[in-house]
Design a protein around this motif. Structure first.
Motif, PDB file in Angstrom:
ATOM      1  N   HIS A 192       0.839  -1.193   0.000  1.00  0.00           N
ATOM      2  CA  HIS A 192       0.000   0.000   0.000  1.00  0.00           C
ATOM      3  C   HIS A 192       0.879   1.248   0.000  1.00  0.00           C
ATOM      4  O   HIS A 192       2.001   1.260   0.533  1.00  0.00           O
ATOM      5  N   LEU A 193       0.355   2.303  -0.582  1.00  0.00           N
ATOM      6  CA  LEU A 193       1.072   3.583  -0.612  1.00  0.00           C
ATOM      7  C   LEU A 193       0.714   4.391   0.632  1.00  0.00           C
ATOM      8  O   LEU A 193      -0.422   4.337   1.103  1.00  0.00           O
ATOM      9  N   PRO A 194       1.658   5.146   1.203  1.00  0.00           N
ATOM     10  CA  PRO A 194       1.390   5.910   2.432  1.00  0.00           C
ATOM     11  C   PRO A 194       0.341   6.994   2.218  1.00  0.00           C
ATOM     12  O   PRO A 194       0.293   7.627   1.160  1.00  0.00           O
ATOM     13  N   ASN A 195      -0.504   7.191   3.213  1.00  0.00           N
ATOM     14  CA  ASN A 195      -1.555   8.205   3.125  1.00  0.00           C
ATOM     15  C   ASN A 195      -0.934   9.597   3.138  1.00  0.00           C
ATOM     16  O   ASN A 195      -0.291   9.987   4.113  1.00  0.00           O
ATOM     17  N   PRO A 196      -1.104  10.371   2.073  1.00  0.00           N
ATOM     18  CA  PRO A 196      -0.458  11.690   2.018  1.00  0.00           C
ATOM     19  C   PRO A 196      -0.981  12.669   3.045  1.00  0.00           C
ATOM     20  O   PRO A 196      -0.321  13.662   3.356  1.00  0.00           O
ATOM     21  N   ASP A 197      -2.170  12.416   3.598  1.00  0.00           N
ATOM     22  CA  ASP A 197      -2.764  13.345   4.558  1.00  0.00           C
ATOM     23  C   ASP A 197      -2.470  12.979   6.016  1.00  0.00           C
ATOM     24  O   ASP A 197      -2.766  13.769   6.908  1.00  0.00           O
ATOM     25  N   SER A 198      -1.898  11.810   6.255  1.00  0.00           N
ATOM     26  CA  SER A 198      -1.661  11.413   7.643  1.00  0.00           C
ATOM     27  C   SER A 198      -0.268  10.861   7.914  1.00  0.00           C
ATOM     28  O   SER A 198       0.200  10.904   9.049  1.00  0.00           O
ATOM     29  N   ALA A 199       0.400  10.341   6.900  1.00  0.00           N
ATOM     30  CA  ALA A 199       1.739   9.784   7.111  1.00  0.00           C
ATOM     31  C   ALA A 199       2.743  10.897   7.390  1.00  0.00           C
ATOM     32  O   ALA A 199       2.721  11.945   6.743  1.00  0.00           O
ATOM     33  N   SER A 200       3.630  10.692   8.350  1.00  0.00           N
ATOM     34  CA  SER A 200       4.657  11.686   8.660  1.00  0.00           C
ATOM     35  C   SER A 200       5.696  11.727   7.549  1.00  0.00           C
ATOM     36  O   SER A 200       5.833  10.786   6.752  1.00  0.00           O
TER      37      SER A 200
END
Length: 384
Positions: A41-49
């Motif tokens: 899965h790709l990291p969530n751009p709105d929550s991943a640091s």
């Protein structure tokens, strides 16, 4: 050291309303969240640091990183923690796609003449931003648009200047041909050129950071801190994603100083060493102590700047509080001689540009104070 130049204008004489926003980036994020790479899965751009994003990209091959940038340019180009050269490449691609779309839109039969003109203006601006050699750190065409550009090398910079604009800043006003120093991009370039002239061998960068949604005109939005609060969140995220080897100074103009004021206490204290405000309507704090920052706080205002006539009060959420150049506020008040009006602080030969350059380079002993007693520089070098 990172220098953030934050620029804006402020007022509250008339009501204003933002235009309804189309959101191409939201569509891109949705597609990204349904995507994967090598079964991951790709990291969530709105929550991943930024650190999480950085580790994710470090685990990929060069080919995998490039495929993600090609497939999701509006995500990768705005993703704090992604490799900076990859962001530049992604934003160049996104700008090209948007330029093509606007050229096509300009021929739409249902578009008014004004609409066709605006489409062509946007196409021209996108083409300008993707010109060879330009380093676009962030680009989002949503609504009036957001953008950030880097001058210099972020990877090697020990001091970096970031220009962050305020009211009426968007894709079309990001740069100007006439009086370029009055637009965010020209301000950043003027500071970078001034640094290079003063220290040709130094390691520094400047970012023109117009990557938040600003108030539209001198209306209600400009008299409150709502957009400054939202912008401060974005600024904080960007600062924290910068290399640990750089330190930060914020240069905040007009409504941008409101953003600096509300965000000062949240920014990483060891990174942000200086906050300089100029042409400020207030910082939504009663004094320097109320900013809750360890940074040196500088303030400047030219005698011809109309901002001095705004009401320096805060009542029921309207207004931004005391004047930062007033003695009671406690800032280090520096000279802005020659600036001329509200947007001339980066014009060549002005004392304001010279002082900003000195602060950007950490040459605190050379800063010229607004008065003859030099109290503005007392203890500045010792605190560096």
């Amino acid at each position: 050291m990172v220098v953030f130049v934050l620029l804006a204008t402020s007022g509250w004489t008339a009501m204003s309303h933002q235009k309804p926003a189309q959101d191409p980036r939201a569509a891109a994020v949705s597609a990204w969240l349904h995507g994967s790479v090598a079964g991951r899965h790709l990291p969530n751009p709105d929550s991943a640091s930024a650190r999480t994003v950085s580790r994710f990209f470090a685990s990929l091959t060069a080919a995998q990183r490039e495929r993600l940038a090609d497939r999701y340019p509006l995500v990768v180009g705005n993703l704090n923690g992604a490799p900076v050269p990859l962001r530049y490449a992604a934003n160049r691609l996104a700008l090209g796609q948007q330029q093509t779309a606007e050229i096509k839109r300009s021929h739409a039969e249902d578009l008014t003449p004004d609409g066709r003109s605006e489409a062509l203006q946007l196409a021209h601006r996108y083409g300008s931003l993707r010109a060879p050699g330009r380093q676009i750190l962030a680009f989002d065409p949503t609504g009036q648009g957001r953008v950030a550009e880097v001058f210099g090398d972020l990877a090697t910079a020990r001091r970096t200047a970031v220009v962050v604009p305020g009211v009426d800043t968007d894709i079309l006003t990001f740069e100007k041909t006439v009086k370029p120093y009055s637009a965010p991009d020209g301000m950043a370039e003027a500071l970078y050129d001034s640094e290079r002239a003063a220290d040709p061998a130094g390691h520094y960068a400047v970012i023109a950071w117009a990557d938040y949604t600003t108030p539209d005109g001198l209306g209600l939005d400009a008299s409150t801190g709502t957009m400054a609060e939202a912008g401060a969140v974005r600024l904080n995220a960007m600062v924290r994603a910068l290399p640990d080897t750089t330190s930060v100074q914020l240069f905040c103009h007009s409504y941008g100083s409101v953003l600096c004021g509300v965000g000062a206490g949240r920014l990483p204290q060891r990174k942000v060493t200086d906050i300089a405000v100029y042409g400020s309507p207030g910082m939504r704090a009663q004094n320097v102590a109320g900013l809750h920052t360890d940074a040196r706080v500088w303030a400047a205002r030219d005698a011809t700047d109309w901002i001095q006539d705004v009401p320096y009060v805060e009542v029921g959420g309207l207004g931004h509080g005391p004047d930062p150049v007033s003695p009671s506020f406690g800032a280090r008040v520096i000279s802005a001689a020659g600036a001329q009006q509200h947007t001339g602080y980066f014009a060549s030969g002005t004392e304001s540009l010279k002082n900003f350059t000195r602060i950007a380079l950490g040459r605190y002993g050379q800063v010229v104070c607004a008065t003859d007693d030099a109290t503005c520089t007392a203890g500045a070098a010792a605190a560096a």
